[in-house]
Motif scaffolding. Structure first.
Motif, short mmCIF file in Angstrom:
data_model
loop_
_atom_site.label_atom_id
_atom_site.label_comp_id
_atom_site.label_asym_id
_atom_site.label_seq_id
_atom_site.Cartn_x
_atom_site.Cartn_y
_atom_site.Cartn_z
N UNK A 174 0.87 -1.15 -0.09
CA UNK A 174 0.05 -0.01 -0.07
C UNK A 174 0.73 1.32 -0.14
N UNK A 175 2.04 1.26 0.86
CA UNK A 175 3.06 2.56 0.63
C UNK A 175 3.89 2.44 -0.48
N UNK A 176 4.13 1.40 -0.96
CA UNK A 176 5.18 1.63 -2.12
C UNK A 176 4.83 2.67 -3.38
N UNK A 177 3.48 2.46 -3.69
CA UNK A 177 3.13 3.35 -4.94
C UNK A 177 3.59 4.82 -4.54
N UNK A 178 3.22 5.22 -3.35
CA UNK A 178 3.26 6.47 -3.01
C UNK A 178 4.87 6.85 -3.08
N UNK A 179 5.71 6.02 -2.62
CA UNK A 179 7.19 6.33 -2.43
C UNK A 179 7.49 6.46 -3.96
N UNK A 180 7.14 5.34 -4.59
CA UNK A 180 7.57 5.30 -6.21
C UNK A 180 7.44 6.51 -6.85
N UNK A 181 6.21 7.22 -6.59
CA UNK A 181 5.67 8.40 -7.19
C UNK A 181 6.43 9.59 -7.27
N UNK A 182 6.77 9.71 -6.09
CA UNK A 182 7.41 10.97 -5.58
C UNK A 182 9.00 10.69 -6.15
N UNK A 183 9.57 9.47 -6.26
CA UNK A 183 10.72 9.29 -6.88
C UNK A 183 10.52 9.52 -8.56
N UNK A 184 9.63 8.95 -9.01
CA UNK A 184 9.40 9.02 -10.60
C UNK A 184 9.28 10.55 -10.72
N UNK A 185 8.35 11.08 -10.26
CA UNK A 185 8.16 12.55 -10.57
C UNK A 185 9.28 13.56 -10.36
N UNK A 186 10.21 13.02 -9.36
CA UNK A 186 11.23 13.84 -8.81
C UNK A 186 10.72 15.15 -8.43
N UNK A 187 9.64 15.21 -7.58
CA UNK A 187 8.85 16.12 -6.91
C UNK A 187 8.05 15.74 -5.79
N UNK A 188 8.03 16.55 -4.58
CA UNK A 188 7.16 16.19 -3.66
C UNK A 188 6.32 17.32 -3.40
N UNK A 189 6.04 18.15 -4.45
CA UNK A 189 5.32 19.29 -4.37
C UNK A 189 3.84 18.90 -4.16
N UNK A 190 3.32 19.62 -3.17
CA UNK A 190 1.80 19.60 -2.82
C UNK A 190 1.63 18.92 -1.61
N UNK A 191 2.50 18.24 -0.92
CA UNK A 191 2.26 17.52 0.34
C UNK A 191 2.36 18.77 1.32
N UNK A 192 1.45 18.53 2.22
CA UNK A 192 1.19 19.19 3.78
C UNK A 192 2.39 18.87 4.74
N UNK A 193 3.21 19.91 5.08
CA UNK A 193 4.19 19.59 6.40
C UNK A 193 3.28 19.27 7.40
N UNK A 194 2.22 19.73 7.57
CA UNK A 194 1.41 19.42 8.86
C UNK A 194 1.06 17.91 8.96
N UNK A 195 0.46 17.60 7.75
CA UNK A 195 0.23 16.27 7.70
C UNK A 195 1.14 15.16 7.95
N UNK A 196 2.41 15.42 7.55
CA UNK A 196 3.64 14.78 7.58
C UNK A 196 3.91 14.74 9.09
N UNK A 197 4.02 16.00 9.45
CA UNK A 197 4.25 16.06 11.04
C UNK A 197 3.48 15.44 11.93
N UNK A 198 2.27 15.39 11.99
CA UNK A 198 1.21 14.65 12.66
C UNK A 198 1.24 13.25 12.44
N UNK A 199 1.50 12.61 10.96
CA UNK A 199 1.36 11.19 10.71
C UNK A 199 2.85 10.70 11.32
N UNK A 200 4.01 11.12 11.21
CA UNK A 200 5.10 10.79 11.63
C UNK A 200 5.31 10.74 13.12
N UNK A 201 4.87 11.81 13.74
CA UNK A 201 4.89 11.54 15.20
C UNK A 201 3.74 10.47 15.82
#
Length: 343
Positions: free
Chosen positions: A27-54
């Motif tokens: 379930x997670x690999x498609x998201x990882x591969x998409x960022x790498x293939x696009x060469x960009x992480x544009x559009x992600x919310x830093x707050x979403x990543x902060x809350x999810x990681x913690x």
């Protein structure tokens, strides 16, 4: 400890754990591969990543704290038995690794053009304004770097506290979990569940107001939504755990299910309006979104060196209420892998 270490094998629990571990990776690999293939992480919310990681870090250490006697059994049993009895710990550790990998990729592939403030200087007469790149760091990039340090600091602190309590624990005569460890594990579990609930709230609001699916993956949510409930059941069946260990995954499953239903509704709406996931017409080559929910945004430079000057912020890409990722555009990879560590 003898009873914990030599529990009879349960084929159903073991099969469920194996299925969940494979499902997490799938379930997670498609998201990882998409960022790498696009060469960009544009559009992600830093707050979403902060809350999810913690949230995932707190849930992981909650499981480790409550399952510590089981983990110690690996000193006395075979490798196969160790993997079997610690499968629940493996699940939550893998969950944390896979989600935190998104944050790492987000920082590595953050578009260089968005790291600095661009300013439009008005020209004389009918000449178009002059587009000037500055050395001022953008607010979003500053926030992203601060989020990365906050996630790292949070992980270090709760790891130190957890292992200090585990390594200095005094075994209770009745074999129960020591009170201080139980309280700390409860704190970790409750904070993990609360952070997971807050994590999806901004995304639900943003998707509702944009009325577009954007780059959100419906197949991924179809896998992860029921998977969160199955994972809750799997963890609940593990010895030594309590409701604080599986609450985060139950809350995440509920919130993600709501997001999935919303995205499916917007998918039908897009088909009726003949627009794609980003609001662009399917019947023409127009590069302008047809929906009224995405507007051109003009930001202000807040740095005192520049003053109150306006600059273009790449339209919907800089908005917080657009879908998770903007319309895909390839950008160059950051030249330095760890260059984001410096402001």
């Amino acid at each position: 400890m003898h009873d914990i270490c030599h529990l009879d094998s349960d084929w159903f629990v073991n099969a469920l754990a194996t299925f969940l571990i494979i499902g997490l990776v799938v379930s997670y690999c498609p998201q990882h591969l998409r960022i790498i293939q696009m060469g960009s992480s544009e559009g992600f919310s830093p707050w979403f990543l902060l809350l999810g990681s913690t949230s995932s870090a707190a849930g992981m250490l909650n499981m480790i704290a409550l399952s510590w006697p089981t983990i110690q059994c690996c000193n006395d049993v075979s490798v196969g038995k160790c993997l079997e009895i610690t499968a629940g710990v493996t699940q939550v550790v893998l969950q944390w690794v896979l989600f935190t990998a998104i944050l790492v990729l987000y920082m590595i592939y953050y578009p260089a053009r968005l790291k600095y403030v661009d300013i439009d200087i008005p020209a004389h007469g009918t000449l178009p304004p002059q587009h000037v790149k500055t050395k001022l760091l953008s607010d979003d990039w500053r926030l992203s770097v601060n989020v990365s340090w906050a996630v790292t600091t949070h992980l270090v602190l709760i790891t130190i506290v957890t292992f200090f309590l585990l390594l200095t624990r005094i075994q209770e005569p009745d074999g129960e979990v020591p009170r201080q460890i139980s309280l700390w594990a409860t704190c970790l579990g409750v904070s993990s569940a609360l952070l997971a609930a807050i994590q999806y709230a901004p995304q639900l609001s943003r998707t509702y107001h944009s009325k577009l699916v954007g780059a959100l993956s419906i197949p991924m949510m179809i896998i992860q939504s029921p998977g969160a409930f199955v994972m809750s059941i799997s963890i609940a069946l593990r010895p030594g755990t309590n409701w604080t260990s599986w609450a985060m995954y139950a809350v995440s499953g509920i919130m993600q299910s709501a997001l999935l239903v919303m995205c499916i509704a917007w998918k039908f709406r897009q088909r009726r309006l003949k627009i794609d996931d980003f609001g662009y017409s399917l019947d023409s080559s127009s590069s302008t979104p047809l929906t009224d929910d995405i507007d051109t945004v003009v930001g202000e430079v807040s740095d005192p060196q520049v003053g109150d000057m306006s600059f273009d912020s790449d339209a919907e890409d800089a908005r917080e209420d657009v879908p998770l990722l903007a319309k895909p555009r390839h950008s160059a990879r950051s030249s330095r892998l760890f260059g984001w560590l410096r402001l």
